[in-house]
Scaffold this motif. Sequence first.
Motif, short mmCIF file in Angstrom:
data_model
loop_
_atom_site.label_atom_id
_atom_site.label_comp_id
_atom_site.label_asym_id
_atom_site.label_seq_id
_atom_site.Cartn_x
_atom_site.Cartn_y
_atom_site.Cartn_z
N LEU A 227 1.13 -0.99 -0.03
CA LEU A 227 0.29 0.23 0.13
C LEU A 227 1.00 0.84 -0.36
O LEU A 227 0.40 2.29 -0.11
CB LEU A 227 -0.57 0.16 1.56
CG LEU A 227 -1.65 -0.88 1.29
CD1 LEU A 227 -3.11 -0.12 2.28
CD2 LEU A 227 -2.98 -1.36 0.63
N LEU A 228 2.04 1.35 0.86
CA LEU A 228 2.67 2.81 0.91
C LEU A 228 3.85 2.25 -0.33
O LEU A 228 4.23 3.44 -0.38
CB LEU A 228 3.31 2.50 2.16
CG LEU A 228 2.85 2.20 3.61
CD1 LEU A 228 3.64 1.65 4.81
CD2 LEU A 228 2.49 4.00 3.57
N GLY A 229 3.98 1.18 -0.72
CA GLY A 229 5.26 1.23 -2.18
C GLY A 229 6.40 0.60 -1.68
O GLY A 229 7.56 2.19 -2.71
N VAL A 230 6.18 0.44 -1.07
CA VAL A 230 7.65 0.12 -0.81
C VAL A 230 8.90 -0.95 -1.20
O VAL A 230 7.91 -1.34 -1.74
CB VAL A 230 8.07 0.06 1.34
CG1 VAL A 230 7.50 1.35 2.25
CG2 VAL A 230 8.03 -1.64 1.46
N ALA A 231 10.06 -0.91 -1.36
CA ALA A 231 10.75 -1.68 -1.83
C ALA A 231 11.40 -2.83 -1.70
O ALA A 231 10.54 -3.03 -0.02
CB ALA A 231 12.47 -0.76 -1.51
N LYS A 232 11.40 -3.72 -1.73
CA LYS A 232 11.08 -5.61 -1.45
C LYS A 232 11.81 -5.52 -0.04
O LYS A 232 11.26 -6.04 0.94
CB LYS A 232 11.97 -5.96 -2.61
CG LYS A 232 10.41 -6.82 -2.96
CD LYS A 232 11.25 -8.46 -3.70
CE LYS A 232 9.83 -8.71 -3.89
NZ LYS A 232 8.72 -8.72 -5.05
N GLY A 233 12.89 -5.33 0.16
CA GLY A 233 14.45 -5.40 1.46
C GLY A 233 13.00 -4.42 2.77
O GLY A 233 13.52 -4.63 3.58
N ARG A 234 12.14 -3.78 2.70
CA ARG A 234 12.30 -2.82 3.44
C ARG A 234 11.85 -3.85 4.30
O ARG A 234 11.53 -2.93 5.57
CB ARG A 234 11.11 -1.58 2.68
CG ARG A 234 11.07 -0.59 3.85
CD ARG A 234 11.86 -0.26 4.67
NE ARG A 234 11.84 0.54 6.01
CZ ARG A 234 12.44 1.13 7.11
NH1 ARG A 234 13.48 0.89 6.74
NH2 ARG A 234 11.44 1.82 7.61
N VAL A 235 10.94 -4.92 3.86
CA VAL A 235 9.95 -5.61 5.16
C VAL A 235 10.56 -6.05 5.86
O VAL A 235 10.42 -6.16 7.16
CB VAL A 235 9.57 -6.64 4.28
CG1 VAL A 235 8.31 -7.46 5.39
CG2 VAL A 235 8.27 -5.64 3.94
#
Lengths: 254, 244
Positions: A109-117
């Motif tokens: 939903l926030l459109g964050v990059a993959k590694g962020r999680v």
Amino acid sequence: MGGELATAGPAVRISHLRVKRGRRLVLPDLSLEIPRGQVVGLLGPSGGGKTTLMRGIVGVQIVAGGTVEVLGRPAGAPDLRAKVGYMTQAPSVYADLTVTENLVYFGALLGVAKGRVAEVIDQVGLAGQAGDKIANLSGGQRSRASLAAALLGRPELLVADEPTVGLDPVLRASLWQLFRELAAQGATLLVSSHVMDEATRCDRLVLLHQGRVLADATPAGLLASTGAVSAEEAFLTLERQAPQTGPGQTGGAP
Amino acid sequence: MSPVRTFATARRVLTQLRHDPRSIAMVMVVPCVVLGIVAWMFNATPMVIDRFGPMLLAIFPAFVMFLVTSVTMLRERTSGTLERLMTLPLAKADFLVGYALAFALLAAVQAVVLTAWAHWVCGMDVSGSLAGLMAIAVLDAVLGSSLGLAASSVARTEFQAVQMLPVVVVPQLLICGLLMPRDQMPTLLQWLSDAAPFTYALEATGDLAAGRGWADAAPDAAMVAGFVVLSAILGVVTLRRRTP
Ligand SMILES: Nc1ncnc2c1ncn2[C@@H]1O[C@H](COP(=O)(O)OP(=O)(O)O)[C@@H](O)[C@H]1O
Ligand SMILES: [Mg+2]
């Protein structure tokens, strides 16, 4: 990213905010500024209006009057939604999903990059539980999963409602260290607590009592002006002086 | 609106369903069991299942999907996740359409399973096309879930949300023609029944089952589709980011 947002001025500017919940006037007339780049502690007894004030700042509370400006925009404005992180008092994550599944969804939903999680999972110390369902976690772990979701979008303003409740002292200290790091990177943090000894961790303290700001000062300033030795004692002193809405009332009617 | 956020929401809802075999079982098994009991009770008179089977096919998927949708939305509210979502860059339409997509998939599987069960296991024979009946059952199930989404959006509190089943669904069950042919009802109730989505769900299946064909069923099916669109719009318009 949103160049329209003000980069100067306070992170939050509240003037004459009035909130009614049910029949109760929870915030009669609240004005407050929260400076940027600081960790501001919102302290006060349970029922004092901390959650209500925070809901007003993130724009989910129906208000009866006054204005709330966040990063120079009206609270809840669409362009603020990616800039403001909100950790609710009760953990707001899906109990039937794993920690990672929850964060992947909020991240999308926030459109964050993959590694962020994986990064935020590490930040809150849940790497060992990443694949566990929220329902199978302890209360403290759930609340950290909820905090991780609020951190995902690298918010400019993080509003965290009692994030350290139910945590052991070691975890509590590591969360405060995380908050300090985020502030050092330029974020503004508003952190509520009903535990007064957390006051020393903050740059600034706001004491909220029965919907009114009893004090808004630095920890040192608060102690100096009240002559108290601890935030707890300062709060008790101020509470005694405050106009009460009960018998034995001294000051003018509220 | 953003397709990425819509599909992310649909995927998340489907993941939740995958983790929750019991609610899938409720959606798939309960209607089959009820239909099976009816068929069994009237074993001696196969006419009964031929006549009532299609009606149950019209109403059951819609009823169960309304229930599942309402419960899921209620959980979204009580868990505080709805409040979190309302602070995130997720359009209300993305949220509701994401839900609708996930439930439409579930509804489709349910309606196909139930129709197949009715025909091949319970021995329901219809004069019309079985595939057409399945298609209408899917549409009815989608109607149930979009009514559920709209009702949950209109509700301001958990208490109101719980009341939506008796308020929105039960009266429709009474007046849609399931219990009594519509032309035998008092005029006022006939008017109300004209406004009830379930009425058209029932008529469309009835037309197809009786072999009257698409020319008769299509206008009713179009009404059902219209109610789906209408309730989706109602949901988007009434869902609130701010709460008391
Ligand atoms: N949904 C609600 N409806 C009516 N009153 C509420 C609701 N939520 C909180 N309140 C009341 O508002 C007051 C402030 O609550 P809250 O903001 O949660 O305080 P705090 O977070 O400081 O404990 C309390 O008196 C509480 O009873
Ligand atoms: Mg609170």
